[in-house]
Design an enzyme around this catalytic site. Structure first.
Site, short mmCIF file in Angstrom:
data_model
loop_
_atom_site.label_atom_id
_atom_site.label_comp_id
_atom_site.label_asym_id
_atom_site.label_seq_id
_atom_site.Cartn_x
_atom_site.Cartn_y
_atom_site.Cartn_z
N SER A 269 59.95 33.11 49.29
CA SER A 269 59.70 34.40 49.96
C SER A 269 58.62 35.22 49.24
O SER A 269 57.72 35.76 49.90
CB SER A 269 60.99 35.20 50.09
OG SER A 269 61.85 34.55 51.00
N LYS B 224 74.97 37.04 51.92
CA LYS B 224 74.69 37.60 53.25
C LYS B 224 75.87 38.36 53.86
O LYS B 224 75.69 39.36 54.54
CB LYS B 224 74.23 36.50 54.20
CG LYS B 224 72.87 35.97 53.80
CD LYS B 224 72.30 34.96 54.74
CE LYS B 224 71.01 34.44 54.11
NZ LYS B 224 70.10 33.81 55.01
N THR C 112 69.62 36.26 50.27
CA THR C 112 69.87 34.83 50.47
C THR C 112 71.19 34.44 49.82
O THR C 112 71.98 35.31 49.40
CB THR C 112 68.65 33.97 50.03
OG1 THR C 112 68.89 32.62 50.44
CG2 THR C 112 68.40 34.02 48.53
P1 NDP Z 1 76.75 30.78 51.51
O1 NDP Z 1 76.92 30.82 50.04
O2 NDP Z 1 77.15 31.93 52.34
O3 NDP Z 1 77.50 29.46 52.08
C1 NDP Z 1 77.38 28.24 51.40
C2 NDP Z 1 78.01 27.13 52.22
O4 NDP Z 1 77.75 25.89 51.50
C3 NDP Z 1 79.51 27.24 52.38
O5 NDP Z 1 79.88 26.74 53.64
C4 NDP Z 1 80.03 26.31 51.26
O6 NDP Z 1 81.29 25.74 51.53
C5 NDP Z 1 79.00 25.21 51.32
N1 NDP Z 1 78.97 24.44 50.08
C6 NDP Z 1 78.50 24.84 48.88
N2 NDP Z 1 78.63 23.85 47.97
C7 NDP Z 1 79.21 22.80 48.63
C8 NDP Z 1 79.60 21.49 48.25
N3 NDP Z 1 79.43 21.04 46.98
N4 NDP Z 1 80.13 20.67 49.18
C9 NDP Z 1 80.31 21.10 50.45
N5 NDP Z 1 79.97 22.34 50.87
C10 NDP Z 1 79.43 23.18 49.97
O7 NDP Z 1 75.18 30.46 51.72
P2 NDP Z 1 74.25 30.79 52.98
O8 NDP Z 1 75.01 30.47 54.21
O9 NDP Z 1 73.64 32.11 52.86
O10 NDP Z 1 73.06 29.74 52.77
C11 NDP Z 1 73.23 28.34 52.92
C12 NDP Z 1 71.91 27.66 52.65
O11 NDP Z 1 70.95 27.93 53.69
C13 NDP Z 1 71.28 28.14 51.34
O12 NDP Z 1 70.99 27.02 50.55
C14 NDP Z 1 70.01 28.83 51.73
O13 NDP Z 1 68.98 28.57 50.82
C15 NDP Z 1 69.69 28.23 53.10
N6 NDP Z 1 68.98 29.18 53.95
C16 NDP Z 1 67.68 28.95 54.31
C17 NDP Z 1 66.99 29.86 55.09
C18 NDP Z 1 65.59 29.61 55.47
O14 NDP Z 1 64.87 30.56 55.78
N7 NDP Z 1 65.18 28.37 55.54
C19 NDP Z 1 67.60 31.11 55.54
C20 NDP Z 1 68.98 31.21 55.17
C21 NDP Z 1 69.62 30.30 54.37
P3 NDP Z 1 82.66 26.46 51.03
O15 NDP Z 1 82.95 27.53 52.06
O16 NDP Z 1 83.63 25.37 51.02
O17 NDP Z 1 82.38 27.01 49.66
#
Ligand code: NDP
Length: 273
Positions: A16, A66, A62
């Protein structure tokens, strides 16, 4: 000079600052855009005070803040209220206004494809945006996640699936037009569930979409490549959501959207070359 920022944990990977600063310079705006790492275990009050006490005018949010960010604001636009997750905050005196530009960004990504059904893997803030974007585009969906309690919110969108012991029930290994990885697993170079199940899911799909972006292929996209399935990572989404946030930050007319997208794309291309 006005200051803008992206906050997250981790934050090192964020492009960003690159695309915002390039566009700020191109448009001759007196501003700068920085990245800030915040502790993982903060609460909404901490975040609110952090923003109000800083000299930052606008913030992008991010992983993993969120949903927390939504609770830290006092005014949110309609679409943000629907999913209670935001990626943009504007400071307006003592008010924090929240917006969600991820949803429009995702819709723009989907519109190029003829998608009928989707499997979202993940149930965090970005998965909420993906669910609403799919719904707005008339695409049916199922949602899978490791932590079952996070799935409750998604029951309004379609069947929910618990990823247990790194796998899903074979009942759910079906044909989905698109498999969306809305987890942060690619940031750690791991897959969100076992490889064999993902391969089976991929073989039945026409598009694989990882929200994470990287200079090279993410591990999720790399698996799609091995399976010979079309894939895309989060770079297009990055540009679309960032361009919309940019208009909010600098109070620019929507007629400038295409120009902002063009500059952001130029910045990204120069990084990728
Ligand atoms: P959150 O932290 O809100 O959610 C993370 C998710 O990943 C949860 O569902 C979590 O599961 C899951 N997770 C994390 N580690 C593991 C694992 N080892 N095995 C299985 N599931 C796992 O993050 P966000 O939703 O904000 O973002 C998710 C991704 O999207 C980020 O990496 C971000 O960089 C990317 N993104 C990219 C954007 C872009 O512009 N391209 C915009 C927005 C986001 P659990 O609930 O079980 O913990």
């Amino acid at each position: 000079m006005k200051t803008y920022a992206v906050i997250g944990n981790p934050i090192k990977h964020s492009l960003s600052p690159l695309i915002h600063n390039y566009t700020i310079e191109k448009l001759g705006i007196n501003a700068r855009y920085i990245k800030i790492l915040l502790p993982e275990n903060i609460d909404a009050k901490y975040l609110r005070n952090f923003i109000l006490d800083s000299d930052i005018e606008g913030i992008n949010i991010t992983v993993p803040f969120k949903e927390l960010a939504f609770s830290s604001t006092n005014v949110n636009d309609g679409i943000a209220n629907k999913i209670q997750a935001i990626n943009t905050i504007i400071k307006d005196h003592n008010n924090l206004r929240g917006y969600n530009t991820d949803i429009v960004g995702l819709q723009k990504c989907f519109e190029k494809y003829n998608l009928k059904s989707a499997l979202i893997i993940g149930a965090g803030g970005s998965a909420r945006s993906a669910a609403l974007a799919l719904k707005n585009s008339g695409i049916s969906m199922s949602i899978a996640n490791r932590t079952p309690s996070k799935l409750k919110f998604f029951e309004q969108f379609g069947p929910t699936i618990h990823i247990k012991n790194n796998d899903i029930d074979s009942l759910y290994i079906q044909k989905y037009s698109v498999i969306i990885n809305a987890t942060s697993t690619s940031l750690n170079n791991i897959l969100p569930m076992n490889k064999k199940t993902l391969e089976e899911l991929f073989q039945n799909s026409s598009l694989i979409f990882d929200l994470v972006y990287s200079k090279d292929e993410t591990i999720f996209c790399n698996l799609a490549k091995e399976c010979n399935i079309n894939y895309l990572d989060g770079k297009d989404m990055l540009i679309f959501q960032a361009a919309m946030s940019f208009l909010y930050f600098h109070k620019l007319d929507t007629s400038l959207l295409e120009l902002v997208i063009k500059y952001m794309q130029e910045a990204l291309n120069s990084f990728l070359d």
